[in-house]
Structures are given as structure tokens and as C-alpha cells.
Design a protein around this motif. Structure first.
Motif, mmCIF file in Angstrom:
data_model
loop_
_atom_site.group_PDB
_atom_site.id
_atom_site.type_symbol
_atom_site.label_atom_id
_atom_site.label_comp_id
_atom_site.label_asym_id
_atom_site.label_seq_id
_atom_site.Cartn_x
_atom_site.Cartn_y
_atom_site.Cartn_z
ATOM 1 N N GLN A 199 0.839 -1.217 0.000
ATOM 2 C CA GLN A 199 0.000 0.000 0.000
ATOM 3 C C GLN A 199 0.867 1.258 0.000
ATOM 4 O O GLN A 199 0.594 2.209 -0.732
ATOM 5 C CB GLN A 199 -0.944 -0.004 1.203
ATOM 6 N N ALA A 200 1.909 1.252 0.811
ATOM 7 C CA ALA A 200 2.812 2.414 0.841
ATOM 8 C C ALA A 200 3.460 2.622 -0.522
ATOM 9 O O ALA A 200 3.583 3.764 -0.993
ATOM 10 C CB ALA A 200 3.876 2.218 1.919
ATOM 11 N N LEU A 201 3.854 1.530 -1.161
ATOM 12 C CA LEU A 201 4.475 1.645 -2.480
ATOM 13 C C LEU A 201 3.473 2.107 -3.530
ATOM 14 O O LEU A 201 3.777 2.980 -4.351
ATOM 15 C CB LEU A 201 5.085 0.299 -2.895
ATOM 16 N N GLU A 202 2.280 1.536 -3.507
ATOM 17 C CA GLU A 202 1.269 1.879 -4.511
ATOM 18 C C GLU A 202 0.756 3.306 -4.355
ATOM 19 O O GLU A 202 0.277 3.890 -5.323
ATOM 20 C CB GLU A 202 0.116 0.884 -4.467
ATOM 21 N N SER A 203 0.874 3.870 -3.166
ATOM 22 C CA SER A 203 0.419 5.248 -2.964
ATOM 23 C C SER A 203 1.544 6.261 -3.210
ATOM 24 O O SER A 203 1.352 7.456 -3.010
ATOM 25 C CB SER A 203 -0.156 5.415 -1.555
ATOM 26 N N THR A 204 2.673 5.784 -3.652
ATOM 27 C CA THR A 204 3.830 6.633 -3.914
ATOM 28 C C THR A 204 3.827 7.104 -5.364
ATOM 29 O O THR A 204 3.516 6.346 -6.278
ATOM 30 C CB THR A 204 5.127 5.844 -3.624
ATOM 31 N N ASP A 205 4.205 8.343 -5.555
ATOM 32 C CA ASP A 205 4.355 8.903 -6.895
ATOM 33 C C ASP A 205 5.538 8.200 -7.571
ATOM 34 O O ASP A 205 6.671 8.251 -7.075
ATOM 35 C CB ASP A 205 4.620 10.409 -6.769
ATOM 36 N N PRO A 206 5.300 7.537 -8.706
ATOM 37 C CA PRO A 206 6.388 6.811 -9.385
ATOM 38 C C PRO A 206 7.587 7.681 -9.747
ATOM 39 O O PRO A 206 8.701 7.174 -9.861
ATOM 40 C CB PRO A 206 5.725 6.257 -10.646
ATOM 41 N N SER A 207 7.374 8.982 -9.894
ATOM 42 C CA SER A 207 8.479 9.859 -10.292
ATOM 43 C C SER A 207 9.532 10.022 -9.198
ATOM 44 O O SER A 207 10.646 10.477 -9.471
ATOM 45 C CB SER A 207 7.956 11.238 -10.711
ATOM 46 N N ILE A 208 9.209 9.641 -7.943
ATOM 47 C CA ILE A 208 10.190 9.779 -6.855
ATOM 48 C C ILE A 208 10.851 8.443 -6.499
ATOM 49 O O ILE A 208 11.566 8.349 -5.512
ATOM 50 C CB ILE A 208 9.561 10.413 -5.597
ATOM 51 N N PHE A 209 10.627 7.415 -7.310
ATOM 52 C CA PHE A 209 11.140 6.075 -7.048
ATOM 53 C C PHE A 209 12.641 6.065 -6.758
ATOM 54 O O PHE A 209 13.102 5.379 -5.856
ATOM 55 C CB PHE A 209 10.801 5.160 -8.228
ATOM 56 N N GLU A 210 13.393 6.826 -7.522
ATOM 57 C CA GLU A 210 14.855 6.816 -7.367
ATOM 58 C C GLU A 210 15.390 8.039 -6.632
ATOM 59 O O GLU A 210 16.608 8.184 -6.485
ATOM 60 C CB GLU A 210 15.513 6.689 -8.734
ATOM 61 N N THR A 211 14.522 8.896 -6.130
ATOM 62 C CA THR A 211 14.960 10.088 -5.400
ATOM 63 C C THR A 211 15.630 9.675 -4.096
ATOM 64 O O THR A 211 15.041 8.974 -3.281
ATOM 65 C CB THR A 211 13.766 11.015 -5.105
ATOM 66 N N GLU A 212 16.864 10.116 -3.915
ATOM 67 C CA GLU A 212 17.623 9.737 -2.724
ATOM 68 C C GLU A 212 17.569 10.833 -1.672
ATOM 69 O O GLU A 212 17.550 12.020 -1.994
ATOM 70 C CB GLU A 212 19.078 9.446 -3.094
ATOM 71 N N ASN A 213 17.568 10.400 -0.411
ATOM 72 C CA ASN A 213 17.663 11.357 0.688
ATOM 73 C C ASN A 213 19.140 11.649 0.945
ATOM 74 O O ASN A 213 20.014 11.174 0.210
ATOM 75 C CB ASN A 213 16.919 10.851 1.938
ATOM 76 N N SER A 214 19.432 12.395 1.983
ATOM 77 C CA SER A 214 20.818 12.789 2.259
ATOM 78 C C SER A 214 21.720 11.607 2.601
ATOM 79 O O SER A 214 22.935 11.700 2.494
ATOM 80 C CB SER A 214 20.857 13.829 3.388
ATOM 81 N N GLU A 215 21.127 10.477 3.007
ATOM 82 C CA GLU A 215 21.918 9.273 3.301
ATOM 83 C C GLU A 215 22.047 8.353 2.084
ATOM 84 O O GLU A 215 22.584 7.247 2.188
ATOM 85 C CB GLU A 215 21.301 8.477 4.456
ATOM 86 N N GLY A 216 21.522 8.774 0.945
ATOM 87 C CA GLY A 216 21.601 7.962 -0.268
ATOM 88 C C GLY A 216 20.536 6.878 -0.354
ATOM 89 O O GLY A 216 20.616 5.998 -1.194
ATOM 90 N N GLU A 217 19.523 6.960 0.519
ATOM 91 C CA GLU A 217 18.435 5.974 0.501
ATOM 92 C C GLU A 217 17.337 6.438 -0.445
ATOM 93 O O GLU A 217 17.075 7.627 -0.564
ATOM 94 C CB GLU A 217 17.849 5.791 1.909
ATOM 95 N N SER A 218 16.700 5.475 -1.094
ATOM 96 C CA SER A 218 15.583 5.770 -1.983
ATOM 97 C C SER A 218 14.523 4.680 -1.833
ATOM 98 O O SER A 218 14.781 3.614 -1.257
ATOM 99 C CB SER A 218 16.058 5.824 -3.437
#
Length: 158
Positions: A29-48
Motif C-alpha cells: 500500500q505504501a508503495l502503490e500510494s507513492t508517486d512513481p516519479s520519486i522512485f529513485e529520489t535519494e535522501n541525504s543518506e543515499g536511501e531511496s
């Protein structure tokens, strides 16, 4: 009522399997409610989100699945490869496949199996019940991580 749950092995088995399914559903559910355009967006720790869903699938395939197979003296499913998803949709579908592969190991599970042990060379021995509890917690943690990463990716950069 709680004493019945703990005293009844069938109820305990059904409860832990239900929690695995519910926590996996929360991740999907968390994945399906996510905008696909941010799939590879990394945070400051390099996590996506991409990294989170790939880790979730790999953990089910290579860690929890391997431990369950060891505890039940079953072969590890053949042909497993490390996750590498190019899109959110692919990640969700592949996670579903990894979950199916994992739950197939549980197909003939009976309450007496929950006490069977598996050895992890790095972390020690776990009962099958502990492995299943850890798998449920892992899914829940990944669902929370996806939500946090999605929230971070939606914040305006500045």
C-alpha cells in the motif's frame, strides 16, 4: 482470551502468518500510494524507495526464505537473483513474487513446526516462530521507511 491464543498452537500460527500478510500489505500500500516519479529520489543518506523495495525483496528471498527453508529442511527456491528494479511498478510486482515464494515455504506448516530451529552464521539460532515474527517486523519497517522516503522526496529542496 490471550491465554487461549498463546496456548493454542494453531491460533499462534495463524496469527503470525496473518501479521506477515498484513505487514506485507502495508508495504505494498505504501508503495502503490507513492508517486512513481520519486522512485529513485535519494535522501541525504543515499536511501531511496528503489533501494528500500529491492532490500525488502532480497531479504525475503535470501535471508528469511533461507532461514525458513533451513528450519523446515526444505531446498531454497532455485534461480533467485538480487533485486534490481527500474520502476516502482516493477518493484511492487517483484515484491509480490518474492512474498509468494516466501509463503510457499510455509504451505504445509503445522504449529509444531514453530519450534524448529535454523542457524544464521552471523546472528545465531532462531526458531521458526522468531523468523516469521522478524519477517513481519521487516515488512512493517520497510513500509514505514517507504512512507518516510516519500515524504522526504515531496519536500521542496532548498
Amino acid at each position: 482470551m490471550t491465554s487461549k491464543v498463546h496456548g493454542d498452537g494453531r491460533q499462534g500460527l495463524e496469527d503470525v502468518v496473518r501479521r506477515i500478510d498484513e505487514s506485507k500489505a502495508a508495504l505494498v500500500q505504501a508503495l502503490e500510494s507513492t508517486d512513481p516519479s520519486i522512485f529513485e529520489t535519494e535522501n541525504s543518506e543515499g536511501e531511496s524507495i528503489r533501494h528500500a523495495v529491492q532490500r525488502a525483496a532480497d531479504e525475503m528471498n535470501f535471508y528469511y526464505g533461507r532461514l525458513v527453508a533451513r528450519a523446515l529442511n526444505l531446498p531454497q527456491p532455485p534461480g533467485l537473483t538480487r533485486a534490481d528494479y527500474g520502476s516502482l511498478r516493477e518493484g511492487v510486482m517483484a515484491l509480490q513474487v518474492a512474498h509468494r515464494r516466501f509463503t510457499n515455504l510455509l504451505h504445509d506448516l503445522v504449529p509444531d513446526d514453530l519450534g524448529k530451529m535454523a542457524e544464521d552464521p552471523e546472528h545465531g539460532s532462531y526458531s521458526l516462530l522468531q523468523i516469521l515474527e522478524l519477517a513481519a517486523a521487516q515488512y512493517a519497517m520497510r513500509a514505514q521507511q517507504v512512507q518516510q522516503l516519500a515524504a522526504h522526496a515531496r519536500q521542496p529542496s532548498g
